[in-house]
Design a protein around this motif. Structure first.
Motif, mmCIF file in Angstrom:
data_model
loop_
_atom_site.group_PDB
_atom_site.id
_atom_site.type_symbol
_atom_site.label_atom_id
_atom_site.label_comp_id
_atom_site.label_asym_id
_atom_site.label_seq_id
_atom_site.Cartn_x
_atom_site.Cartn_y
_atom_site.Cartn_z
ATOM 1 N N GLY A 273 -34.102 23.466 -30.140
ATOM 2 C CA GLY A 273 -33.805 24.740 -30.786
ATOM 3 C C GLY A 273 -33.946 25.944 -29.881
ATOM 4 N N LEU A 274 -34.257 25.727 -28.597
ATOM 5 C CA LEU A 274 -34.399 26.828 -27.651
ATOM 6 C C LEU A 274 -33.041 27.171 -27.040
ATOM 7 N N LEU A 275 -32.909 28.421 -26.583
ATOM 8 C CA LEU A 275 -31.621 28.932 -26.115
ATOM 9 C C LEU A 275 -31.567 29.027 -24.593
ATOM 10 N N SER A 276 -30.404 28.684 -24.047
ATOM 11 C CA SER A 276 -30.122 28.852 -22.619
ATOM 12 C C SER A 276 -28.992 29.861 -22.477
ATOM 13 N N VAL A 277 -29.152 30.819 -21.568
ATOM 14 C CA VAL A 277 -28.135 31.849 -21.374
ATOM 15 C C VAL A 277 -27.547 31.744 -19.974
ATOM 16 N N SER A 278 -26.242 31.988 -19.891
ATOM 17 C CA SER A 278 -25.532 32.052 -18.613
ATOM 18 C C SER A 278 -24.670 33.302 -18.648
ATOM 19 N N SER A 279 -24.927 34.214 -17.722
ATOM 20 C CA SER A 279 -24.196 35.479 -17.696
ATOM 21 C C SER A 279 -23.415 35.586 -16.387
ATOM 22 N N TYR A 280 -22.136 35.947 -16.485
ATOM 23 C CA TYR A 280 -21.238 35.991 -15.332
ATOM 24 C C TYR A 280 -20.783 37.426 -15.069
ATOM 25 N N ILE A 281 -20.659 37.762 -13.779
ATOM 26 C CA ILE A 281 -20.152 39.089 -13.411
ATOM 27 C C ILE A 281 -19.371 38.979 -12.110
ATOM 28 N N LYS A 282 -18.242 39.691 -12.048
ATOM 29 C CA LYS A 282 -17.440 39.728 -10.826
ATOM 30 C C LYS A 282 -17.912 40.903 -9.985
ATOM 31 N N ILE A 283 -18.050 40.665 -8.666
ATOM 32 C CA ILE A 283 -18.563 41.699 -7.785
ATOM 33 C C ILE A 283 -17.480 42.154 -6.817
ATOM 34 N N LYS A 284 -17.672 43.399 -6.332
ATOM 35 C CA LYS A 284 -16.724 43.980 -5.396
ATOM 36 C C LYS A 284 -17.349 44.059 -4.009
ATOM 37 N N GLN A 285 -16.506 44.311 -3.030
ATOM 38 C CA GLN A 285 -16.956 44.345 -1.643
ATOM 39 C C GLN A 285 -17.969 45.464 -1.401
ATOM 40 N N GLN A 286 -17.864 46.594 -2.123
ATOM 41 C CA GLN A 286 -18.712 47.746 -1.862
ATOM 42 C C GLN A 286 -20.164 47.523 -2.272
ATOM 43 N N SER A 287 -20.457 46.540 -3.069
ATOM 44 C CA SER A 287 -21.818 46.310 -3.555
ATOM 45 C C SER A 287 -22.341 45.003 -2.991
ATOM 46 N N ARG B 185 -17.633 35.676 -8.210
ATOM 47 C CA ARG B 185 -18.325 35.707 -9.488
ATOM 48 C C ARG B 185 -19.750 35.200 -9.318
ATOM 49 N N LEU B 186 -20.699 35.994 -9.780
ATOM 50 C CA LEU B 186 -22.097 35.591 -9.782
ATOM 51 C C LEU B 186 -22.467 35.094 -11.172
ATOM 52 N N VAL B 187 -23.436 34.179 -11.230
ATOM 53 C CA VAL B 187 -23.921 33.694 -12.515
ATOM 54 C C VAL B 187 -25.441 33.793 -12.534
ATOM 55 N N CYS B 188 -25.962 34.320 -13.635
ATOM 56 C CA CYS B 188 -27.395 34.452 -13.858
ATOM 57 C C CYS B 188 -27.769 33.491 -14.990
ATOM 58 N N ARG B 189 -28.702 32.576 -14.710
ATOM 59 C CA ARG B 189 -29.060 31.551 -15.699
ATOM 60 C C ARG B 189 -30.554 31.605 -16.016
#
Length: 281
Positions: A197-211, A159-163
């Motif tokens: 009042g500012l926003l922080s985002v964290s986005s998660y994605i699971k990756i496969k071997q082919q990429s 799992r990768l995370v983009c912050r």
């Protein structure tokens, strides 16, 4: 004699009332048809005016958001009233008395906060006539450059995370794979608000071997620059043949296959030069 004078006076006043009423009925309050975009800490003027121009010095002028009874700013009886003003705006708003004489109801809002974003209503009332206009304010903050990292390993998937942090309003997050395909639907995003009042985002994605290459784009929903980051996942992390190795051997095979063609072409050119030598003498 006095009775006749009184009757005539009443008739004159009554004859003027329709004209006054017509003048009010023909007026309207106009806000802004385009949203205002500003940054936290800045001062901004929310535009609003009466058209045709009409003095508002003796009117009630009220600026509010969702609740009419909790004004952002209230001008009444030729003075600013702060008793019922929204506490978040006290000391940060101002109307110009000079501009009110011209029918300009614009509100100055100081030291903007992310929470100030929203639709503002501008209301004017003289007891007989009233009108209302609207202006939208967007307090925009461009967040930090997003960072991508390995978050955890679950079985055979990683799992990768983009912050990224410091955004207002909430940005859009877009994931793309090595071929540029949009894979955002495979991700999940969480948003948190800090003390400012500012926003922080964290986005998660699971990756496969082919990429092995992923990019994360964090995009503002208002017309301003975007931030993008890319992550190359080393071939050591995933077993098996990686994409760059396939590309390398394919290029090598094509190069080896082209060598005989180059040799043949070189021989043809050499033979042609020898035939032309006697003609040049």
């Amino acid at each position: 004699m006095k009775m006749r004078f009184l009757v005539r006076t009443c008739l004159i006043v009554l004859s003027l009332l329709p004209a006054v009423s017509t003048q009010r009925d023909g007026s309207s309050v106009v806000g802004s048809d385009q949203p205002l975009i500003a940054s936290p800490g800045e001062d901004v003027i929310l535009p609003c005016h009466i058209t045709p121009s009409l003095s508002a010095v003796d009117m009630e002028v009220r600026w509010y958001r969702e609740n009419f009874n909790i004004p952002v700013h209230l001008y009444e009886d030729q003075s600013d009233r702060t008793d019922d003003q929204d506490s978040d705006y006290r000391g940060r708003t101002a109307l110009s008395i000079v501009r009110l004489e011209e029918g300009i109801l614009s509100l100055k809002l100081r030291n903007l906060r992310p929470s100030d974003s929203g639709v503002y209503s501008c209301y004017a009332d003289d007891g007989v006539w009233n009108g209302q206009g609207k202006t939208e304010l967007i307090v925009r903050a461009l967040g930090t450059q997003p960072s991508i990292s390995m978050d955890s390993t679950q079985g055979e998937q990683t799992r990768l995370v983009c912050r990224s942090e410091g955004w207002s309003p909430e940005p859009e997050v877009i994931w793309r794979d090595r071929d540029g395909n949009d894979v955002t639907s495979l991700s999940s995003t969480t948003v948190q608000r800090d003390s400012q009042g500012l926003l922080s985002v964290s986005s998660y994605i699971k990756i496969k071997q082919q990429s092995n290459v992923f990019s994360c784009l964090v995009r503002s929903k208002t017309p301003k620059p975007d931030w993008e980051s890319k992550l190359h996942i080393s071939s050591d992390f995933f077993p098996g043949v990686s994409g760059w190795m396939v590309a390398f051997f394919l290029t090598l095979a094509l190069s080896i296959g082209a060598i005989p063609l180059l040799v043949i072409q070189w021989r043809r050119m050499d033979a042609m030069e020898r035939k032309l030598e006697p003609m040049g003498k």
